[in-house]
Design an enzyme around this catalytic site. Sequence first.
Site, mmCIF file in Angstrom:
data_model
loop_
_atom_site.group_PDB
_atom_site.id
_atom_site.type_symbol
_atom_site.label_atom_id
_atom_site.label_comp_id
_atom_site.label_asym_id
_atom_site.label_seq_id
_atom_site.Cartn_x
_atom_site.Cartn_y
_atom_site.Cartn_z
ATOM 1 C CB ILE A 1 -0.960 0.039 1.212
ATOM 2 C CG1 ILE A 1 -0.200 -0.255 2.507
ATOM 3 C CG2 ILE A 1 -2.118 -0.894 1.021
ATOM 4 C CD1 ILE A 1 -1.022 0.018 3.745
ATOM 5 N N GLY A 2 2.142 1.105 0.153
ATOM 6 C CA GLY A 2 2.976 2.309 0.149
ATOM 7 C C GLY A 2 4.433 1.922 0.250
ATOM 8 N N GLY B 1 7.858 3.170 2.271
ATOM 9 C CA GLY B 1 8.426 4.029 3.308
ATOM 10 C C GLY B 1 9.914 4.200 3.098
ATOM 11 C CD GLU B 2 14.120 7.265 6.383
ATOM 12 O OE1 GLU B 2 13.226 7.563 7.198
ATOM 13 O OE2 GLU B 2 15.328 7.449 6.600
ATOM 14 C CG PHE B 3 13.871 2.164 7.102
ATOM 15 C CD1 PHE B 3 15.250 2.129 7.198
ATOM 16 C CD2 PHE B 3 13.184 3.128 7.814
ATOM 17 C CE1 PHE B 3 15.931 3.022 7.995
ATOM 18 C CE2 PHE B 3 13.851 4.024 8.622
ATOM 19 C CZ PHE B 3 15.237 3.987 8.715
ATOM 20 N N GLY B 4 11.492 0.571 3.299
ATOM 21 C CA GLY B 4 11.003 -0.538 2.480
ATOM 22 C C GLY B 4 9.513 -0.423 2.259
ATOM 23 C CD GLU B 5 7.855 -3.845 -1.629
ATOM 24 O OE1 GLU B 5 8.128 -4.855 -0.957
ATOM 25 O OE2 GLU B 5 7.657 -3.851 -2.847
ATOM 26 C CB VAL B 6 3.907 0.377 3.866
ATOM 27 C CG1 VAL B 6 2.892 0.276 4.996
ATOM 28 C CG2 VAL B 6 5.050 1.298 4.246
ATOM 29 C CG ASP C 1 8.307 15.082 8.752
ATOM 30 O OD1 ASP C 1 7.955 16.102 8.109
ATOM 31 O OD2 ASP C 1 8.581 13.998 8.219
HETATM 32 P P1 AMP Z 1 5.521 5.760 5.987
HETATM 33 O O1 AMP Z 1 6.768 4.998 5.851
HETATM 34 O O2 AMP Z 1 4.966 5.733 7.369
HETATM 35 O O3 AMP Z 1 5.619 7.156 5.450
HETATM 36 O O4 AMP Z 1 4.449 4.991 5.083
HETATM 37 C C1 AMP Z 1 4.437 5.045 3.682
HETATM 38 C C2 AMP Z 1 2.998 4.955 3.163
HETATM 39 O O5 AMP Z 1 2.413 3.723 3.532
HETATM 40 C C3 AMP Z 1 2.085 6.017 3.763
HETATM 41 O O6 AMP Z 1 2.117 7.218 3.033
HETATM 42 C C4 AMP Z 1 0.715 5.348 3.683
HETATM 43 O O7 AMP Z 1 0.181 5.510 2.373
HETATM 44 C C5 AMP Z 1 1.043 3.899 3.880
HETATM 45 N N1 AMP Z 1 0.855 3.534 5.306
HETATM 46 C C6 AMP Z 1 1.784 3.563 6.292
HETATM 47 N N2 AMP Z 1 1.248 3.154 7.454
HETATM 48 C C7 AMP Z 1 -0.048 2.867 7.200
HETATM 49 C C8 AMP Z 1 -1.137 2.387 8.007
HETATM 50 N N3 AMP Z 1 -0.981 2.164 9.295
HETATM 51 N N4 AMP Z 1 -2.319 2.212 7.425
HETATM 52 C C9 AMP Z 1 -2.487 2.457 6.099
HETATM 53 N N5 AMP Z 1 -1.512 2.898 5.294
HETATM 54 C C10 AMP Z 1 -0.292 3.100 5.839
#
Ligand code: AMP
Length: 973
Positions: free
Chosen positions: A616-617, A619-624, A735
């Site tokens: 779904i996304g 992040g800085e360290f890898g996939e979410v 942030d």
């Molecule tokens: P982050 O590394 O926290 O910036 O996460 C990257 C992306 O993953 C975010 O912009 C969201 O789109 C998705 N994401 C992170 N955490 C969640 C969560 N708890 N529920 C739904 N989407 C999430």
Amino acid sequence: MELRPLISVLFVFIHQLAFSLQSKEQVLLDMRASGSELGWLTLPYENGWEIVQTVVNGSLFYTYSVCSIDSTEQENWLRTTFIQRRPGTSRVSVELRFVVRDCNSFDGASVACKETFNLFISEADADVGTNFRKGQFRKVATIAPDEVTKGRELKVNTETRIVGPMSKEGFYLAFQDMGTCVALLSVRVYYKSCPSTVQSLAAFPETVADALTVVEGACVENAVSQATPRIYCTAEGEWVVPVGQCQCLSGYETTGESCQACKPGYFKPYASSELCQVCPDNTKPSSTGATECQCEEGFFRSPSDPPTSPCSAPPSAPRELTSTTLSADGRLQLSWSPPLVTGGRSDLTYSVVCEHCEASLCTPCGEKMRYHPGHTGLRDATVVVSDLDSHLNYTFTVEAHSGVSQYGTDRPTATITTALDYTDPPKVTLIHLDDRSPTSLSLSWTLSRRPPVHINHRYELMYRRKDDDGERDVTTYTVVISDKSSVQINDLTPNTTYTFRVQALSPEGNPGSYSTEHEFHTSPIAESQVQGNSTMVMGAVVGVAVILLVVVAVLLLRKRLRSHVRGGPEDPYFSTDQLKPLKTYIDPHMYEDPNIAIQKFVTEIDPTAISKQKVIGVGEFGEVFWGVMKPHGRPEVPVAIKTLKLGYSEKQRQDFLSEASIMGQFSHPNIIRLEGVVTKFKHAMIVTEYMENGALDIYLKDRDGELPSYQLVGMLRGIAAGMKYLSDMNYVHRDLAARNVLVNSNLECKVSDFGLSRVLEDDAEGTYTTRGGKIPIRWTAPEAIAFRKFTSASDVWSFGIVMWEVMAFGERPYWDMSNHEVMKAINEAFRLPAPMDCPSAIYQLMFQCWQHDRSTRPRFSDIVNILDKLLRNPESLKTIADFDPRVSIRLPSTSHCDGPLFGSVPEWLESIKMSQYYESFTRAGITTMEQVLSLRHEDIRNIGVRLPGHMKRIAYSILGLKDEISSLSVFSV
Ligand code: AMP
């Protein structure tokens, strides 16, 4: 002489030849066709060429022959009569048919015997009669036979030579014999022409085929062409490459190479190469040569309909107009069936008008309400109307339109009078703590939508001690019914956590769904003394009929052990100091071994309990991932799983997990909840609660203009509550931005992303200097940028920016100004202007967050209080802050200071972030800024701008352009 037998055989051949003469050739001289004495000159007179006369089928033929092979130095000339050249011909073809006798066939053949003769020409402007002078002739060719004649069988040779160019009036040909035994059977002089022709309905005259010549033609009767039709005549006399077709006029069609009038009942509207068509539906029969078929009585064509289209009737009224209240806030869906008579047209649209009608007096509903996708030009038979007041009746009139509706005698409308009709009570989205004492908690809550004024909801609140679930098998809930959205619970145990859930009840007593569980803590005894007075004031129980029904809901619950539950009296970080927050955040970096921080604050999850479903996304360290967690003996829950990409270093792993050890210390409904981590497995993972609606900035961008202010402010309240909690824990986020706030399916907002954050040092102001790293400039307070002073007050500045982002539906703060321009503008005391439709009170609050002096900015507790007050009194959100359209088009960028600000339509659209409409503008022919300035509201809609927010942005921008105010545009403090 040997020549005689040769000539006698010739006549049979000549006879056959006479019937094969035919061509587009224009003959100037034909030796045999003349059929009489030719009168050609011979030289010497009686000793060279001689004429032989023969009759075939009653016709007289002449041939010339010579056979002086016995003596050397022969030179016998035969000259034609004067041949007139035709104008336009500069070259002619000379075709010779002749027989040459083989020199070897003569006994004791003379050395002087030859087998060729020569062709000469001499031009002259007039016939010179018998005045023959060799010197005036030039040689054209030596004529040699392909086959010589040996025996009785004659071998006839045919040679054609092109002679020219010529410029005089005429010419003579001459044949020079130098001792050959030759009979000249035929001499034909001709030129070719392209015959007159009609091609593609254009007539071309006969044309001399001299060289490749272009010939202009004319269209046949009742035909036209855009350009003069042309064709080329080749030197061979052939027509090639016709250019520019003629087409039959309207009312005429092609038959062969002419144009004929259309038959009755048929028509042809344009000059074209098509055939006449049968009159379309609903038209009267046409007469001969019709260019159009007139509509039958009661049927019409719109001005834009082509004459080929059928005629259609105006639409009848839409049918079965119904309204449905949607579950979301103040929205009504109108639906109807298409009219019985659509006229078979594809341009059927609908428009909706709203009125308030009392008695027989109707007034327009005003501009507040919004229609999705719009209120005019609707193609589908449905529209959603939002921002309705729940206590008002609305009369909606839906009208059907088509290209011919203006010809109808009455307006085809359907009308319905309706009002919002909620069957379900609203959902309680948030519970807030308003006040507390050692023995009481004052709570209030917000709803998913504004309750209608005439409907009195009641609320059911359930609570219990939080530690109940760990100690007994039976959990006792206390239930309180209230007719207000706030309550004070008394007789509680000091310094104890209680969990609460609230649901709304309809007037009939039907329950809505429960809110999520919220936890609140009563104060320790010492705190109550400090707050005693205010508690007493607050304690005058909100004048509500609070009926306390104690219901013992006996729920058999299995003992739930959460190993990471922190904060008992044994917790060294749990403070009982009445002036300090209950708990202080500990920077995981303070531990020498960061793994200890992880063990201390975070629950380890068995990796087999987790299944990743979908990315779904990133992040800085890898996939979410989105996935599910199935803890042992408990139901499955959806979770978000942050992963650490492979190939990480130990430092990266610790940085990754440090976010979990920060998050693990927090427990608040507006802070993203950590479920746990997986560290004892190759792929480290951080597991958090799943937020269905993802990041707030994107969520809002996708719903630009669709959410009411009330809802947006409710979201801000949640973020503020989360931030208050963090600042109470002495945690500075650093942030805070809409992209770092997540939204769940209940539209609750939770602060996330604790990667960048650091704990405060112990200094008096609670500021510290970072070890570097990137600063999100447009969200960061000036002192944090300049001196790296990050405090809760700098988080408040960022919160102000988040408020702006939320009210502007995810617009980028300061648009496309560079970071440098932003810093310069802020230092020069400029601030972001109010977003469109932003309540004035909200803009004032964000403005306060941007006070240069951080000590004068509100604290998060103030912000939560202010937002709560506004939410409790939605009328207070009705006053809208001034929106200055100029700011969206003129930013304090030095580059735009001189010259026209927006030279072109695409630049202008780009500047107001409406580039998506560029094609629509171009299609509507709006290509210059002069045209843009003359656009009216109607025009903008017709161009295809349907969303009300976009309409406004474009209309305001045009107003701003017209204002011609050239001063700075960002709001000045
Ligand atoms: P982050 O590394 O926290 O910036 O996460 C990257 C992306 O993953 C975010 O912009 C969201 O789109 C998705 N994401 C992170 N955490 C969640 C969560 N708890 N529920 C739904 N989407 C999430």
